[in-house]
Design an enzyme around this catalytic site. Structure first.
Site, mmCIF file in Angstrom:
data_model
loop_
_atom_site.group_PDB
_atom_site.id
_atom_site.type_symbol
_atom_site.label_atom_id
_atom_site.label_comp_id
_atom_site.label_asym_id
_atom_site.label_seq_id
_atom_site.Cartn_x
_atom_site.Cartn_y
_atom_site.Cartn_z
ATOM 1 C CE LYS A 35 -5.878 7.783 0.944
ATOM 2 N NZ LYS A 35 -4.947 7.148 0.045
ATOM 3 C CG ASP A 38 -0.130 -5.394 4.477
ATOM 4 O OD1 ASP A 38 -0.813 -5.021 3.479
ATOM 5 O OD2 ASP A 38 -0.889 -6.006 5.457
ATOM 6 C CG ASP A 39 0.257 -1.269 5.184
ATOM 7 O OD1 ASP A 39 -0.172 -0.483 4.302
ATOM 8 O OD2 ASP A 39 -0.357 -2.340 5.750
ATOM 9 C CD GLU A 97 -6.025 -7.824 6.824
ATOM 10 O OE1 GLU A 97 -6.989 -7.246 6.033
ATOM 11 O OE2 GLU A 97 -5.098 -7.177 7.217
ATOM 12 C CB THR A 116 -2.481 4.283 -3.798
ATOM 13 O OG1 THR A 116 -2.702 5.293 -2.408
ATOM 14 C CG2 THR A 116 -2.598 4.923 -4.843
ATOM 15 C CG HIS A 156 -1.871 -1.240 1.277
ATOM 16 N ND1 HIS A 156 -3.056 -1.055 0.771
ATOM 17 C CD2 HIS A 156 -1.709 -2.521 1.770
ATOM 18 C CE1 HIS A 156 -3.635 -2.446 1.068
ATOM 19 N NE2 HIS A 156 -2.880 -3.110 1.895
HETATM 20 C C1 LIG Z 1 -3.019 -4.349 7.719
HETATM 21 N N1 LIG Z 1 -3.788 -4.978 6.648
HETATM 22 C C2 LIG Z 1 -4.526 -4.105 5.798
HETATM 23 N N2 LIG Z 1 -5.524 -4.575 5.603
HETATM 24 C C3 LIG Z 1 -6.672 -4.026 4.860
HETATM 25 N N3 LIG Z 1 -6.468 -2.836 4.372
HETATM 26 C C4 LIG Z 1 -5.124 -2.242 4.539
HETATM 27 C C5 LIG Z 1 -4.206 -2.998 5.209
HETATM 28 N N4 LIG Z 1 -3.025 -2.108 5.380
HETATM 29 C C6 LIG Z 1 -3.164 -1.076 4.667
HETATM 30 N N5 LIG Z 1 -4.764 -1.174 4.057
HETATM 31 C C7 LIG Z 1 -5.440 -0.046 3.236
HETATM 32 O O1 LIG Z 1 -4.286 0.771 2.607
HETATM 33 C C8 LIG Z 1 -4.358 2.027 3.177
HETATM 34 C C9 LIG Z 1 -3.133 2.927 2.973
HETATM 35 O O2 LIG Z 1 -2.570 2.963 1.934
HETATM 36 P P1 LIG Z 1 -3.179 3.962 0.838
HETATM 37 O O3 LIG Z 1 -3.702 5.157 1.695
HETATM 38 O O4 LIG Z 1 -4.293 3.253 0.043
HETATM 39 O O5 LIG Z 1 -2.143 4.349 -0.324
HETATM 40 C C10 LIG Z 1 -5.243 2.176 4.298
HETATM 41 O O6 LIG Z 1 -5.778 3.199 4.772
HETATM 42 C C11 LIG Z 1 -6.050 0.911 4.061
HETATM 43 O O7 LIG Z 1 -7.251 1.145 3.578
HETATM 44 ZN ZN LIG Z 2 -2.867 -4.912 2.486
#
Ligand SMILES: CNc1ncnc2c1ncn2[C@@H]1O[C@H](COP(=O)(O)O)[C@@H](O)[C@H]1O
Ligand SMILES: [Zn+2]
Length: 338
Positions: free
Chosen positions: A103, A277-278, A202, A100, A16
């Site tokens: 927004k 993921d993040d 999840e 992403t 993300h």
């Molecule tokens: C931890 N596991 C997860 N499960 C579900 N959705 C997730 C996530 N991690 C991130 N996001 C999704 O990605 C957005 C951030 O990136 P962007 O603003 O889109 O670039 C989060 O706000 C959520 O909607």
């Molecule tokens: Zn994810």
């Protein structure tokens, strides 16, 4: 091993954009957006990557607010996108699919959000020597009409940039929104040739998991709560599970790394890919994720290479792109074996 993994050309399929801003890049970005950095901001950053033991998934979603503030302007979003691409490239990621959520706010419409990200991707891929694709995300916590706008934009922009916009991500807090409500819009995306990467299982919601499996997807994000028959179905359908080890452990969707389903997927020779993921929120890198897998499950170097080749297979890339990626990975293994 760590050195081998650092140098290994890697494939990232689940990242993300806002969640992939690491602490160093957040500080860099904050300096640009706010001018000088304050001590308070640094303290905020430190707190941001801390996860208390027993943290719950819901807590993760609160953390995204910090980045969303930094990327709320065109300039902030441009810098953030470049920093994220730069950081993946620094970790020797040679192919990344960024997701992403477009927004809209007083500075930007969803269209200009996507245009901005696309512009940076076009500009930086060559600069950092990394192939970048984009999956606009549907946030399930938002209304369905937002998802409809996102899909309409993705369809339109994918006709202009077919090499970059290749699919749709379905994500957001899984404790909010109903999958069923998003089925028509996801179907529309699929009928227009966009691939679906969906966060699925999840959390423990058997009814929704069944609906999602029946609906189908190209790749499954997390799959932490899939039942034995769910795993079997994924294997039969050749749907890979995007395994995000640190994310799952820190957000508490698996009890500890020892019981992570990657082990089970490896033993069953079922489709899987290793992802971050993040990487910002969870303070990790793809190298770290591979290293964790080697430490926790005894993966060998050749198993890491095989996992990487498997990721190439499941990438939303063209045949030619896959061939190029495989050649790069192969040439690394040959150099290592000399
Ligand atoms: C931890 N596991 C997860 N499960 C579900 N959705 C997730 C996530 N991690 C991130 N996001 C999704 O990605 C957005 C951030 O990136 P962007 O603003 O889109 O670039 C989060 O706000 C959520 O909607
Ligand atoms: Zn994810």
């Amino acid at each position: 091993m760590l050195q081998f993994l650092r140098g290994m050309p890697k494939i990232e399929l689940h990242a993300h954009l806002n969640g992939s801003l690491n602490i160093g890049s957040i500080r860099e970005l904050a300096a640009k957006v706010y001018g000088v950095q304050t001590k308070e901001f640094s303290a905020l950053c430190e707190r941001f990557i801390k996860f208390e033991k027993g943290a719950k998934l819901d807590e993760c979603f609160e953390k995204f607010g910090l980045m969303h503030e930094l990327t709320a302007t065109k300039e902030g979003l441009e810098s953030a996108t470049e920093l994220v691409i730069r950081d993946f490239a620094k970790d020797n990621v040679i192919y990344v699919e960024l997701r992403t959520t477009p927004k809209s706010n007083e500075n930007m419409s969803r269209r200009s959000y996507l245009d901005t990200v696309l512009g940076v991707i076009r500009k930086t891929s060559d600069l950092y020597n990394i192939k970048v694709k984009l999956l606009p995300s549907i946030n399930r916590a938002e209304p369905v009409d937002v998802a409809e706008e996102t899909v309409a934009l993705a369809v339109e922009l994918s006709a202009i940039e077919p090499d970059i916009i290749v699919g749709i991500d379905f994500s957001g807090n899984p404790n909010q929104g109903k999958f069923k409500d998003f089925m028509p819009v996801l179907n529309k995306a699929r009928n227009h040739g966009l691939k679906l990467a969906m966060h699925c299982a999840e959390v423990d919601n058997p009814l929704e998991i069944r609906e999602m499996l029946r609906f189908g997807m190209s790749r499954c994000g997390h799959g932490t709560y899939l039942s034995a028959s769910g795993f079997e179905y994924m294997k039969e359908e050749n749907i890979p599970i995007e395994c995000c080890l640190t994310s799952n452990v820190k957000s508490g969707t698996v009890a500890n790394i020892g019981v992570h389903h990657l082990k089970q997927l490896m033993e069953a020779d079922a489709p899987k890919v290793l992802c971050t993921d993040d990487s910002g929120v969870f303070d990790t890198t793809l190298t770290d994720e591979f290293f964790l897998a080697t430490e926790s499950f005894g993966l060998t170097r050749s198993q890491c290479i095989a996992l990487t080749m498997e990721a190439v297979e499941h990438a939303f890339a063209t045949r030619e792109e896959k061939l190029m990626l495989k050649m790069q990975i192969y040439s690394y293994t040959r150099r290592q074996n000399k």
